[in-house]
Write a protein that holds these residues in place. Structure first.
Motif, PDB file in Angstrom:
ATOM      1  N   LEU A  34      44.121  32.581  44.905  1.00  0.00           N
ATOM      2  CA  LEU A  34      43.513  31.287  44.575  1.00  0.00           C
ATOM      3  C   LEU A  34      43.009  30.593  45.831  1.00  0.00           C
ATOM      4  O   LEU A  34      41.932  29.990  45.832  1.00  0.00           O
ATOM      5  CB  LEU A  34      44.545  30.412  43.858  1.00  0.00           C
ATOM      6  N   TRP A  35      43.777  30.691  46.940  1.00  0.00           N
ATOM      7  CA  TRP A  35      43.359  30.028  48.174  1.00  0.00           C
ATOM      8  C   TRP A  35      42.004  30.556  48.639  1.00  0.00           C
ATOM      9  O   TRP A  35      41.097  29.789  48.984  1.00  0.00           O
ATOM     10  CB  TRP A  35      44.408  30.224  49.272  1.00  0.00           C
ATOM     11  N   LEU A  36      41.867  31.897  48.680  1.00  0.00           N
ATOM     12  CA  LEU A  36      40.592  32.473  49.126  1.00  0.00           C
ATOM     13  C   LEU A  36      39.445  32.036  48.221  1.00  0.00           C
ATOM     14  O   LEU A  36      38.374  31.662  48.698  1.00  0.00           O
ATOM     15  CB  LEU A  36      40.670  34.002  49.119  1.00  0.00           C
ATOM     16  N   GLU A  37      39.674  32.116  46.914  1.00  0.00           N
ATOM     17  CA  GLU A  37      38.590  31.825  45.978  1.00  0.00           C
ATOM     18  C   GLU A  37      38.142  30.366  46.065  1.00  0.00           C
ATOM     19  O   GLU A  37      36.953  30.075  46.118  1.00  0.00           O
ATOM     20  CB  GLU A  37      39.039  32.155  44.551  1.00  0.00           C
ATOM     21  N   LYS A  38      39.087  29.446  46.108  1.00  0.00           N
ATOM     22  CA  LYS A  38      38.685  28.032  46.087  1.00  0.00           C
ATOM     23  C   LYS A  38      38.096  27.574  47.411  1.00  0.00           C
ATOM     24  O   LYS A  38      37.462  26.528  47.474  1.00  0.00           O
ATOM     25  CB  LYS A  38      39.861  27.143  45.674  1.00  0.00           C
ATOM     26  N   HIS A  39      38.293  28.389  48.477  1.00  0.00           N
ATOM     27  CA  HIS A  39      37.686  28.039  49.761  1.00  0.00           C
ATOM     28  C   HIS A  39      36.427  28.852  50.057  1.00  0.00           C
ATOM     29  O   HIS A  39      35.956  28.911  51.195  1.00  0.00           O
ATOM     30  CB  HIS A  39      38.701  28.218  50.886  1.00  0.00           C
ATOM     31  N   GLY A  40      35.886  29.532  49.021  1.00  0.00           N
ATOM     32  CA  GLY A  40      34.605  30.230  49.179  1.00  0.00           C
ATOM     33  C   GLY A  40      34.699  31.565  49.873  1.00  0.00           C
ATOM     34  O   GLY A  40      33.711  32.048  50.424  1.00  0.00           O
ATOM     35  N   LEU A  41      35.882  32.215  49.847  1.00  0.00           N
ATOM     36  CA  LEU A  41      36.078  33.465  50.579  1.00  0.00           C
ATOM     37  C   LEU A  41      36.390  34.641  49.644  1.00  0.00           C
ATOM     38  O   LEU A  41      37.037  35.608  50.038  1.00  0.00           O
ATOM     39  CB  LEU A  41      37.186  33.279  51.625  1.00  0.00           C
ATOM     40  N   LYS A  42      35.909  34.555  48.404  1.00  0.00           N
ATOM     41  CA  LYS A  42      35.859  35.681  47.477  1.00  0.00           C
ATOM     42  C   LYS A  42      37.224  36.326  47.191  1.00  0.00           C
ATOM     43  O   LYS A  42      37.388  37.538  47.281  1.00  0.00           O
ATOM     44  CB  LYS A  42      34.877  36.730  47.996  1.00  0.00           C
ATOM     45  N   GLY A  43      38.186  35.512  46.834  1.00  0.00           N
ATOM     46  CA  GLY A  43      39.503  36.045  46.485  1.00  0.00           C
ATOM     47  C   GLY A  43      39.477  36.892  45.223  1.00  0.00           C
ATOM     48  O   GLY A  43      40.203  37.887  45.113  1.00  0.00           O
ATOM     49  N   LEU A  44      38.636  36.519  44.243  1.00  0.00           N
ATOM     50  CA  LEU A  44      38.583  37.287  42.998  1.00  0.00           C
ATOM     51  C   LEU A  44      37.936  38.646  43.211  1.00  0.00           C
ATOM     52  O   LEU A  44      38.317  39.626  42.567  1.00  0.00           O
ATOM     53  CB  LEU A  44      37.838  36.484  41.929  1.00  0.00           C
ATOM     54  N   ALA A  45      36.974  38.734  44.115  1.00  0.00           N
ATOM     55  CA  ALA A  45      36.365  40.034  44.429  1.00  0.00           C
ATOM     56  C   ALA A  45      37.402  40.946  45.090  1.00  0.00           C
ATOM     57  O   ALA A  45      37.465  42.150  44.802  1.00  0.00           O
ATOM     58  CB  ALA A  45      35.169  39.837  45.345  1.00  0.00           C
ATOM     59  N   GLU A  46      38.237  40.375  45.953  1.00  0.00           N
ATOM     60  CA  GLU A  46      39.300  41.156  46.596  1.00  0.00           C
ATOM     61  C   GLU A  46      40.326  41.599  45.548  1.00  0.00           C
ATOM     62  O   GLU A  46      40.820  42.725  45.588  1.00  0.00           O
ATOM     63  CB  GLU A  46      39.967  40.315  47.685  1.00  0.00           C
ATOM     64  N   LEU A  47      40.638  40.706  44.607  1.00  0.00           N
ATOM     65  CA  LEU A  47      41.563  41.078  43.530  1.00  0.00           C
ATOM     66  C   LEU A  47      41.001  42.221  42.691  1.00  0.00           C
ATOM     67  O   LEU A  47      41.739  43.132  42.301  1.00  0.00           O
ATOM     68  CB  LEU A  47      41.821  39.865  42.638  1.00  0.00           C
ATOM     69  N   GLU A  48      39.717  42.199  42.413  1.00  0.00           N
ATOM     70  CA  GLU A  48      39.092  43.244  41.592  1.00  0.00           C
ATOM     71  C   GLU A  48      39.236  44.612  42.252  1.00  0.00           C
ATOM     72  O   GLU A  48      39.462  45.615  41.574  1.00  0.00           O
ATOM     73  CB  GLU A  48      37.619  42.910  41.367  1.00  0.00           C
ATOM     74  N   ARG A  49      39.138  44.648  43.583  1.00  0.00           N
ATOM     75  CA  ARG A  49      39.342  45.916  44.296  1.00  0.00           C
ATOM     76  C   ARG A  49      40.799  46.362  44.234  1.00  0.00           C
ATOM     77  O   ARG A  49      41.105  47.548  44.279  1.00  0.00           O
ATOM     78  CB  ARG A  49      38.897  45.774  45.756  1.00  0.00           C
ATOM     79  N   LEU A  50      41.714  45.404  44.135  1.00  0.00           N
ATOM     80  CA  LEU A  50      43.150  45.714  44.112  1.00  0.00           C
ATOM     81  C   LEU A  50      43.640  46.173  42.740  1.00  0.00           C
ATOM     82  O   LEU A  50      44.581  46.965  42.640  1.00  0.00           O
ATOM     83  CB  LEU A  50      43.916  44.447  44.546  1.00  0.00           C
ATOM     84  N   LEU A  51      43.029  45.681  41.661  1.00  0.00           N
ATOM     85  CA  LEU A  51      43.578  45.875  40.314  1.00  0.00           C
ATOM     86  C   LEU A  51      43.897  47.333  39.947  1.00  0.00           C
ATOM     87  O   LEU A  51      44.944  47.587  39.330  1.00  0.00           O
ATOM     88  CB  LEU A  51      42.637  45.272  39.279  1.00  0.00           C
ATOM     89  N   PRO A  52      43.064  48.306  40.318  1.00  0.00           N
ATOM     90  CA  PRO A  52      43.422  49.699  39.938  1.00  0.00           C
ATOM     91  C   PRO A  52      44.730  50.179  40.561  1.00  0.00           C
ATOM     92  O   PRO A  52      45.300  51.161  40.109  1.00  0.00           O
ATOM     93  CB  PRO A  52      42.226  50.512  40.458  1.00  0.00           C
ATOM     94  N   TYR A  53      45.192  49.500  41.615  1.00  0.00           N
ATOM     95  CA  TYR A  53      46.403  49.945  42.331  1.00  0.00           C
ATOM     96  C   TYR A  53      47.541  48.927  42.232  1.00  0.00           C
ATOM     97  O   TYR A  53      48.523  49.008  42.956  1.00  0.00           O
ATOM     98  CB  TYR A  53      46.068  50.165  43.817  1.00  0.00           C
ATOM     99  N   ILE A  54      47.443  47.975  41.318  1.00  0.00           N
ATOM    100  CA  ILE A  54      48.318  46.807  41.358  1.00  0.00           C
ATOM    101  C   ILE A  54      49.792  47.149  41.156  1.00  0.00           C
ATOM    102  O   ILE A  54      50.675  46.447  41.647  1.00  0.00           O
ATOM    103  CB  ILE A  54      47.849  45.759  40.308  1.00  0.00           C
ATOM    104  N   THR A  55      50.089  48.243  40.465  1.00  0.00           N
ATOM    105  CA  THR A  55      51.496  48.591  40.244  1.00  0.00           C
ATOM    106  C   THR A  55      52.019  49.605  41.264  1.00  0.00           C
ATOM    107  O   THR A  55      53.202  49.936  41.251  1.00  0.00           O
ATOM    108  CB  THR A  55      51.695  49.187  38.827  1.00  0.00           C
ATOM    109  N   ASP A  56      51.148  50.079  42.165  1.00  0.00           N
ATOM    110  CA  ASP A  56      51.558  51.134  43.104  1.00  0.00           C
ATOM    111  C   ASP A  56      52.566  50.646  44.140  1.00  0.00           C
ATOM    112  O   ASP A  56      53.353  51.430  44.674  1.00  0.00           O
ATOM    113  CB  ASP A  56      50.341  51.713  43.835  1.00  0.00           C
TER     114      ASP A  56
END
Length: 249
Positions: A34-56
């Motif tokens: 949330l911090w990255l996203e609300k400050h304009g630093l694309k936190g959701l894009a980083e999360l999208e890259r993480l999601l396939p590995y989120i339980t690893d």
């Protein structure tokens, strides 16, 4: 689609709890995104890259210290997302800097290193200057730097494409420098071969937050669906036993 910051934070907490992050860690992970996203630093894009590995991360070793002295340390994180390990490394750099004046901590085998910005900002607001540097990419290498001065509210961030060759030693590595005596705020140097450099000042970071507070967060509907779908893993199955427990006695 547009959602409020509170809606996003609650959904992220459920998502990471359902992904078996430890108690406390799933709160931190939600806050870092949330911090990255609300400050304009694309936190959701980083999360999208993480999601396939989120339980690893649950199958990986905990971080171990390979070397340590009074002003430096080398840590092997064994490959998890920074959401799960980077805050402790920042805390170690902070503790050493308070004693030695300046400290360096190098972290190996850590993914999604952009998430360090929330932890850097927390330390800066506590009255210490701190910076982080890392490279990314196996073919085209990008350089990243973030820093905040002691007592400041917001960090600055810069990134640039380079003509550097990917280094095995630097892959998934991040360096943290922390000082109680020196102002470490600086952007990337205009090194030969750097191109498409982008610098976001602390003032721009603050403006992005103000805009998010006023207008909410934009998120792709498919990503919102995936976050909530993972989060359903913590919901209790609707049966006779769960209904008896609902509402207490």
């Amino acid at each position: 689609m547009n959602i409020s910051m509170n809606e996003l934070k609650a959904a992220l907490r459920r998502c990471f709890e359902a992904s078996h992050y430890f108690v406390g860690n799933y709160e931190d992970a939600a806050n870092m995104i949330l911090w990255l996203e609300k400050h304009g630093l694309k936190g959701l894009a980083e999360l999208e890259r993480l999601l396939p590995y989120i339980t690893d991360d649950t199958d990986k070793l905990l971080s171990s210290v390979l070397y340590e002295d009074s002003s430096s340390a080398i840590i092997d994180s064994h490959g998890p997302s920074a959401l799960n390990c980077i805050a402790a490394s920042v805390d170690l750099a902070h503790a050493k800097a308070l004693i030695s004046g300046i400290a360096t901590v190098t972290v190996h085998h850590c993914h999604n290193r952009m998430f360090i910005l929330k932890a850097l900002t927390d330390r800066g607001r506590c009255g210490i200057s701190i910076a982080a540097y890392w490279q990314n990419g196996s073919h085209t290498v990008t350089e990243h730097a973030a820093a905040i001065r002691a007592g400041a509210r917001y960090p600055s961030y810069s990134e640039a494409l380079t003509n550097l060759s990917a280094s095995t030693d630097l892959k998934q590595t991040l360096t943290i420098i922390c000082s109680s005596r020196v102002d470490l705020t600086a952007s990337l140097q205009l090194s030969k071969g750097n191109r498409n450099a982008r610098h976001m000042s602390a003032e721009e970071v603050a403006e992005n937050k103000a805009n998010s507070v006023e207008h909410g967060i934009e998120i792709e509907p498919e990503l919102w669906r995936r976050i909530n779908q993972i989060g359903t893993g913590i919901l209790v199955e609707n049966n006779d036993q769960s209904r008896q427990g609902a509402g207490g006695r």
